[in-house]
Design a protein around this motif. Structure first.
Motif, PDB file in Angstrom:
ATOM      1  N   PHE A 156       0.832  -1.205   0.000  1.00 55.77           N
ATOM      2  CA  PHE A 156       0.000   0.000   0.000  1.00 55.77           C
ATOM      3  C   PHE A 156       0.868   1.258   0.000  1.00 55.77           C
ATOM      4  CE2 PHE A 156      -1.914   3.475   2.415  1.00 55.77           C
ATOM      5  CZ  PHE A 156      -3.046   3.713   1.638  1.00 55.77           C
ATOM      6  N   THR A 157       0.564   2.213  -0.880  1.00 55.32           N
ATOM      7  CA  THR A 157       1.326   3.467  -0.945  1.00 55.32           C
ATOM      8  C   THR A 157       0.458   4.708  -0.867  1.00 55.32           C
ATOM      9  OG1 THR A 157       1.281   3.434  -3.375  1.00 55.32           O
ATOM     10  CG2 THR A 157       3.197   2.423  -2.284  1.00 55.32           C
ATOM     11  N   GLY A 158      -0.858   4.570  -0.913  1.00 54.27           N
ATOM     12  CA  GLY A 158      -1.719   5.746  -0.817  1.00 54.27           C
ATOM     13  C   GLY A 158      -2.188   6.221  -2.170  1.00 54.27           C
ATOM     14  N   GLY A 159      -2.890   7.362  -2.176  1.00 58.06           N
ATOM     15  CA  GLY A 159      -3.434   7.926  -3.398  1.00 58.06           C
ATOM     16  C   GLY A 159      -4.026   9.287  -3.115  1.00 58.06           C
ATOM     17  N   ARG A 160      -4.757   9.828  -4.083  1.00 62.31           N
ATOM     18  CA  ARG A 160      -5.227  11.198  -3.940  1.00 62.31           C
ATOM     19  C   ARG A 160      -6.665  11.309  -3.457  1.00 62.31           C
ATOM     20  NH1 ARG A 160      -4.800  13.921  -9.763  1.00 62.31           N
ATOM     21  NH2 ARG A 160      -5.471  15.732  -8.554  1.00 62.31           N
ATOM     22  N   ASN A 161      -7.455  10.218  -3.478  1.00 60.24           N
ATOM     23  CA  ASN A 161      -8.840  10.339  -3.035  1.00 60.24           C
ATOM     24  C   ASN A 161      -8.937  10.263  -1.512  1.00 60.24           C
ATOM     25  OD1 ASN A 161      -9.101   7.550  -2.186  1.00 60.24           O
ATOM     26  ND2 ASN A 161      -9.323   6.975  -4.336  1.00 60.24           N
ATOM     27  N   LYS A 162     -10.122  10.507  -0.995  1.00 55.39           N
ATOM     28  CA  LYS A 162     -10.311  10.596   0.461  1.00 55.39           C
ATOM     29  C   LYS A 162      -9.996   9.286   1.162  1.00 55.39           C
ATOM     30  CE  LYS A 162     -12.063  12.617   4.261  1.00 55.39           C
ATOM     31  NZ  LYS A 162     -12.089  11.530   5.254  1.00 55.39           N
ATOM     32  N   ASN A 163     -10.464   8.172   0.638  1.00 59.05           N
ATOM     33  CA  ASN A 163     -10.235   6.894   1.292  1.00 59.05           C
ATOM     34  C   ASN A 163      -8.752   6.530   1.328  1.00 59.05           C
ATOM     35  OD1 ASN A 163     -11.494   4.433   2.532  1.00 59.05           O
ATOM     36  ND2 ASN A 163     -10.418   3.450   0.828  1.00 59.05           N
TER      37      ASN A 163
END
Length: 319
Positions: free
Chosen positions: A53-60
């Motif tokens: 997992f590295t994340g992203g730009r949306n809220k979740n």
């Protein structure tokens, strides 16, 4: 140049030498817990993140990153500042020099939910609180850039929650958040303009880039982003300007074909073409260290492996 704080004087609130374990600053933990509780993420933060997992730009994705990927990056920033294993003396000395000035500028890229800036400020606050650093007035101007509007909002909230504690220790902070897409030339130019204006009255400038290798190396985005980094580094030069790049110590970062060897070669080639004297751009290899870190929400700890490069960014010299 002396270290920011000698190893033997590191306070027990930050470092246990007998067990070789690092503690996140209480000010940072309080701000992180505030964000977790406000967004119902505390339980999530006690669980393991999915592998990769590295994340992203949306809220979740931003919430997941705040819960699972805040403590590791925060600890990685602490390591070159405190250098408890004495593996990074030159970089630790760089932090000591930077924060001896009266007005310091930090460009925090990508800032995410504020882990890098929060870690720097919280360490300085705790060292002053423990009477290990003088309470000389220190003004810190920070511009954080990130692609996620939700992460920028969290960073603003977290830094605002620190303001009172910092003021007690004679530290004032100005923070501004800018949406930034490193693959977009117009977005990057907007950020660079913002950095230039915000830093113009600061005596020392620090460009901190952290936790970017998964995107730039793992997702093969370096070629698309390189021109933007050239613009960013070119406009970050100054008499007292330094860039510090912080990444996890992984094979795709420090291996022979990893991100850091590529980054060092790019930097040397770029600064040669920009007509900076050889002594100015010559870079030693990256530094690295590792330690265990106490998890602030559980009884356990986690391993934290750091790889870090310091780039001196001298002014442009006419041929």
């Amino acid at each position: 140049m002396k270290r920011l704080i000698p190893k033997e004087y590191l306070p027990p609130s930050l470092w246990n030498d007998e067990d070789s374990i690092l503690f996140l600053p209480p000010q940072l933990v309080a701000s992180w817990e505030m964000l977790l509780d406000k967004n119902n993420l505390r339980e999530r933060a006690t669980k393991r993140a999915p592998r990769g997992f590295t994340g992203g730009r949306n809220k979740n994705d931003t919430d997941d990153h705040l819960a699972w990927r805040f403590t590791g990056p925060a600890a990685r920033v602490m390591l070159p500042i405190l250098d408890p294993k004495e593996d990074l003396k030159e970089i630790s000395n760089t932090f000591a020099r930077i924060f001896s000035g009266n007005k310091v500028f930090i460009a925090d890229l990508p800032c995410g939910s504020g882990a890098t800036s929060m870690s720097i400020l919280s360490v300085l606050c705790e060292l002053r609180k423990q009477s290990l650093l003088p309470r000389m007035p220190l003004d810190v101007v920070i511009v954080g850039g990130d692609i996620s509007e939700y992460a920028l909002h969290y960073a603003k909230e977290a830094l605002e929650s620190l303001r009172k504690e910092l003021a007690i220790q004679a530290i004032t902070v100005e923070f501004d958040a800018v949406e930034w897409d490193v693959l977009d030339q117009f977005s990057n130019s907007k950020l660079v303009k913002h950095l230039t204006l915000a830093s113009q009255h600061c005596s020392t400038k620090l460009l901190v880039l952290a936790n970017f290798s998964d995107f730039l190396q793992g997702d093969s985005k370096w070629k698309e982003a390189r021109t933007q980094f050239e613009e960013l580094f070119r406009h970050s030069r100054g008499e007292n300007s330094v860039a510090i790049w912080i990444e996890p110590q992984k094979n795709n970062v420090i291996g022979e074909s990893g991100f850091f060897p590529r980054l060092i070669n790019w930097f040397k080639g770029f600064f040669i073409s920009e007509q900076i004297d050889g002594d100015e751009w010559n870079q030693k290899n990256y530094g690295k260290t590792r330690t265990r870190v106490k998890h602030p929400l559980t009884d356990g700890d986690f391993r934290n492996h750091l790889a870090v490069i310091r780039f001196h960014l001298p002014p442009w010299k006419k041929p």
